[in-house]
Design an enzyme around this catalytic site. Structure first.
Site, PDB file in Angstrom:
ATOM      1  N   ASP A 110       0.773  -1.254   0.000  1.00  0.00           N
ATOM      2  CA  ASP A 110       0.000   0.000   0.000  1.00  0.00           C
ATOM      3  C   ASP A 110       0.798   1.296   0.000  1.00  0.00           C
ATOM      4  OD1 ASP A 110      -2.517   1.017  -0.319  1.00  0.00           O
ATOM      5  OD2 ASP A 110      -2.986   1.125   1.818  1.00  0.00           O
ATOM      6  N   HIS A 379       2.001   4.237   6.438  1.00  0.00           N
ATOM      7  CA  HIS A 379       1.858   4.894   5.124  1.00  0.00           C
ATOM      8  C   HIS A 379       0.633   5.827   5.069  1.00  0.00           C
ATOM      9  CE1 HIS A 379      -0.289   1.020   4.873  1.00  0.00           C
ATOM     10  NE2 HIS A 379      -1.154   1.682   4.115  1.00  0.00           N
TER      11      HIS A 379
END
Length: 977
Positions: A110, A379
């Site tokens: 991701d 993230h």
């Protein structure tokens, strides 16, 4: 914390509870788990003893597999390698201590683009394969077509083959199950539907639950799944297809999910002759083992990364390099403070074994900051791509952890100085983005700790209430200092104190009322008339005035109040340098075109200068000269949104000031900016750079960034992340920018480098509105940069240690006298027992010196035995094991001297901490003995046979040779004192 609790309540706890229950019901079922933060919350607060026993059993049977195993899936663009290592080590320590397991595969599905530092990180941690997904859409299409989604990646040019890793790029379907099914308008394959916040529905009916598998539709489901499997098989070289089942926030009702999956998989396998496909549940390890067993020869990829990342022509994910700059700044300061506190606590435990501080409590204080710094590397954390509520949670955790750790450091200083409770040492957690504490009075002690393993000479800045002061060291000698009115507040003064401190040591300074000749020098302020800069490009005879120190002469244009040029005095070379703030205007209405948001940067046109008039004030001093420039939108404006403070340092004779003199320190103030504006600082030079930019990759290595022309969105697609360093150069001269936090950076024209400082956005994209991702950031940010200009060879030697010196500035704490008791002041003036400082050569960095407190045995068979017999639970935190990491700062061939391997004797390096009796070399996160670590060696054209990679190098007589770019990790044990 609220957000974490809300997520646990809404779905995360249910994932682990129901998955464990379902895995126990069918021997064929398998599952992979990734981020430890949520798993540990479940394990500690939710899991029953029975569930814990089941997890142990499932791990032993290989049906539950931890992949990555860090606290989070870290971002790859804007994180520092030290923080990536920290969060990975946190998770791995827990997994090894609790289960005796060590993850061997990554699942980096991701993060928004892939860095070349990450494969090296995972190779050093002992992984056998690495998996990524988000790379440029057009590049992925091309790789798919040519069956090039799998390769052996040599992320580090210096470590090359020794730390290469097999890498798998997910195809265009990425990590989520494709949800379109031709026979239903509901999404397919997601039988548990989608998670609901903040409370799960009482009736158990979730939105968008897929059509259950029945005798009537199982054939249709099977045809859809098989068609997708075959489509994907065509993009890979082996007949093994990885088909990820799940997506974000899935498997919170694993029973309905697995029961439908079972029916579908059984049906396909019963008809495998007709379909030409067999299917099975698998872990990531099962998949990579199958591919490895095929024994194919794979292409080698060099150290080029996959940044930036675009998902379509107008969607460049380059905005997040700057989003929430204040959070990025606090995250980095917290990381720096943690690094200092870990070493400080380690020294304390070694030097004061009978000290009065409770070690278990101290470990908890450190742990609170370890967790906070680890989790923000997510993230959707340091990237600034979270909602305001989640951003506030990260901030709260960081500030709470910093407060704890400063308190611990203050207690250690008191204890090491043997003081009674009549004195107090207190410390400020930075109260705003500038990083400066509130004002202190005279009759104060300033404690300054150097967290680097080098001797440093630098200035620390303390806010004071009045200018008539003098500064003294612990031996009663006068210390060079300068005081001047603060640029930020009309009521306080900035006191610059010149400190000279050896590696991992602290000094005590006292601030006293003025003392004649020994008083701090008072800076003299000269205010210049505000100048109209709209006609600056007209032909005219320029009137320049110089501001200089021993290294640089900076010329300013009297008619514009702007910088004109910098002369590097050693070579007498002059480079024209001008700097200005500009703004990109961006669209917020999806009906009118592409938008910018937390993730994306989509400028309407070129950047527009923000000011028509510039005010100037110069504070001249014997140690510091500060140039203050204020940028006004027009000649009559009273308020400014942008300001720049440039500081040049002079060092008196007798001090080693080469680093100090060679940097121009700049602090920018930007904000609050108007809505849908993105603020940049552009530095233009007459260097002929061909628009070639260099940026660092996670503070570890440098990437070359040639300017690329695209049909659409060229400006945004030429933005790159700078975590610490960016530079431009011509044949002989280099201009380096070092930053205290991550930014987006670009070279939009020859000789130019621009840094994005701040963003404030709003848009009406439904997805952004639903998740509150509109980035209406009204803050003022005050990032710090160091500029270094000089020959390539001179800047090569300077920029790596200087980047670390900016990231790890000294920790400043303050001591006050309660009731002015004289005995305390006498005690504080006695020097502590002298021990040799810990210092490494200038091409090495002591990256970690800490006491992790893990309870696990470093003997693997002993550790697995104690996990299985339950002995592990009873163990106490281990304060005798010291974790040491040493990193070589230079690449092979980068510098004739600094790129040489360095021989280090660990016994003599650490003699200031006591007598070393045992050293064990470990993998990066500490869980493997390197001599037992045999990573898979994948076959390549260059190396036609597969096998195992073992890079262990024995440490004879406590001596190790550290080669370029190596990060070496050790457990060190000392003789008890």
């Amino acid at each position: 914390l609220f957000f974490l609790q809300e997520s646990m309540h809404a779905y995360a706890a249910n994932v682990y509870t129901t998955v464990v229950e379902e895995l126990m019901k069918g021997k064929q079922r398998k599952f992979i788990a990734v981020e430890q933060e949520f798993f540990r919350l479940w394990w500690d607060a939710v899991a029953t003893d029975v569930q814990k026993q089941q997890v142990h059993q499932l791990l032993q049977e290989g049906r539950l597999e931890f992949v990555i195993g860090g606290q989070v899936m870290h971002d790859e663009a804007v994180t520092l390698i030290d923080d990536q290592i920290l969060q990975l080590t946190e998770g791995h320590g827990f997994l090894y201590e609790t289960f005796g397991v060590r993850p061997q595969f990554s699942w980096h599905v991701d993060p928004f683009g892939a860095s070349a530092t990450t494969p090296t990180l995972f190779a050093l941690a002992g992984f056998n394969a690495h998996l990524i997904s988000r790379i440029d859409y057009d590049l992925k299409t091309d790789m798919q077509k040519n069956k090039k989604l799998q390769f052996v990646w040599r992320g580090s040019p210096s470590l090359s083959e020794s730390q290469e890793i097999f890498t798998h790029v997910m195809d265009q379907y990425s990590y989520c199950t494709p949800s379109q099914i031709p026979f239903s308008n509901r999404s397919g394959f997601y039988w548990n539907g989608f998670a609901v916040f903040p409370d799960p529905p009482k009736d158990g009916v979730y939105p968008n639950m897929s059509l259950p598998v029945t005798d009537a539709n199982v054939g249709l489901y099977a045809q859809t799944m098989v068609a997708n499997i075959k489509q994907r098989a065509a993009w890979f070289r082996t007949s093994d297809v990885l088909w990820p089942w799940g997506c974000d926030k899935q498997f919170f009702n694993a029973s309905v999910q697995f029961s439908n999956m079972d029916l579908l998989l059984d049906y396909i396998n019963e008809h495998s002759a007709e379909f030409g496909v067999t299917v099975q549940y698998a872990t990531l390890g099962d998949y990579f083992q199958a591919v490895y067993n095929r024994n194919l020869a794979w292409e080698i990829r060099d150290s080029q990364d996959f940044l930036p990342y675009s998902t379509e022509p107008f969607q460049a994910w380059t905005g997040f390099y700057t989003s929430r700059s204040a959070l990025k700044g606090v995250a980095r300061r917290a990381s720096s403070l943690l690094h200092a506190a870990e070493a400080f606590f380690t020294q304390y435990v070694r030097k004061q074994p009978a000290g009065s501080i409770c070690k278990c409590q101290a470990l908890k204080q450190l742990q609170s900051l370890r967790w906070a710094v680890s989790e923000v590397q997510h993230h959707d954390g340091i990237t600034g791509t979270e909602s305001p509520k989640v951003k506030d949670m990260y901030m709260d955790h960081l500030i709470f952890g910093m407060f704890n750790v400063k308190k611990l450091m203050a207690s250690i200083i008191l204890d090491m100085n043997n003081t009674e409770k009549s004195g107090e040492v207190y410390s400020y957690v930075y109260n705003k983005d500038s990083g400066k504490p509130g004002a202190v009075g005279s009759d104060q002690y300033v404690f300054v700790y150097n967290p680097l393993a080098w001797n440093i000479t630098t200035f620390v800045v303390v806010s004071v209430g009045h200018p008539s002061l003098s500064v003294w060291d612990e031996l009663g000698r006068s210390v060079p200092a300068q005081v001047q009115g603060s640029a930020e507040s009309p009521f306080t003064y900035d006191l610059y104190i010149l400190v000279s401190i050896s590696g991992l040591s602290y000094r005590k300074y006292s601030i006293k009322p003025s003392a004649g000749k020994q008083s701090a020098f008072i800076g003299r302020s000269v205010k210049y008339k505000q100048k109209d800069i709209t006609r600056r490009y007209q032909k005219r005879r320029q009137r320049l005035f110089p501001v200089a120190n021993n290294c640089y002469e900076v010329m300013f244009d009297q008619d514009t109040n702007l910088m004109h040029s910098i002369t590097e005095r050693e070579t007498n070379q002059t480079v024209q340098v001008t700097q200005e703030f500009l703004e990109y205007h961006v669209n917020g209405d999806v009906k009118k075109g592409p938008i910018s948001d937390n993730y994306l940067f989509s400028p309407n046109a070129s950047a527009v200068p923000v000011s028509k008039a510039v005010g100037l004030e110069v504070v001249f001093g014997s140690l510091v000269t500060e140039i203050r420039q204020y940028f006004y939108s027009n000649a009559t404006a009273l308020e400014y949104t942008y300001a720049m403070y440039t500081r040049m340092y002079r060092v008196p004779e007798g001090y080693d000031g080469k680093w100090l003199c060679r940097r121009l320190e700049q602090q920018y103030s930007a904000g609050p900016v108007e809505l849908n504006r993105e603020a940049v600082l552009r530095t233009s030079t007459n260097l002929s750079t061909g628009q070639l930019l260099y940026t660092d990759s996670n503070g570890y290595q440098i990437q070359k960034r040639p300017f690329k022309a695209y049909v659409n969105n060229t400006v945004a697609r030429n933005y790159y992340p700078m975590v610490q360093t960016a530079y431009i150069e011509d044949d002989s001269t280099r201009l380096v920018l070092l930053a205290d936090r991550a930014h987006g950076v670009s070279s939009q024209a020859n000789g130019q480098v621009e840094v994005m400082l701040h963003r404030r956005l709003w848009n009406n994209l439904e997805w952004d509105l639903n998740y509150n991702l509109t980035l209406n950031d009204t803050s003022v940010v005050r990032p710090v940069f160091w500029l270094i200009l000089g020959t390539k060879s001179a800047t090569k030697m300077l920029y790596r240690p200087s980047g670390l010196a900016l990231g790890h500035r000294p920790v400043v704490m303050f001591g006050a006298l309660a009731g002015g008791k004289p005995e305390l002041s006498r005690r504080l003036q006695q020097s502590p027992v002298h021990r040799p400082p810990v210092t490494v050569p200038p091409n090495l960095h002591l990256q970690t010196l800490s006491i992790p407190g893990w309870k696990y045995s470093s003997n693997h068979s002993e550790q697995t035995r104690s996990v299985h017999t339950g002995k592990q639970k009873q163990a106490d935190a281990d304060f005798s094991r010291v974790l040491l990491r040493i990193m070589h700062l230079y690449e092979v061939g980068e510098d004739p001297v600094l790129s040489q391997p360095v021989v280090v004797n660990l016994k003599s390096l650490l003699k200031g901490l006591g007598s070393v009796v045992l050293v064990e070399e470990r993998s990066l996160t500490g869980t493997w003995d390197v001599s037992a670590l045999k990573r898979w060696k994948w076959k390549t054209a260059q190396y036609p046979s597969k096998g195992f990679n073992n890079n262990a190098e024995s440490s004879e007589n406590y001596t190790v040779t550290v080669h370029p770019k190596e990060i070496r990790t050790f457990f060190v044990y000392f003789q008890d004192e």
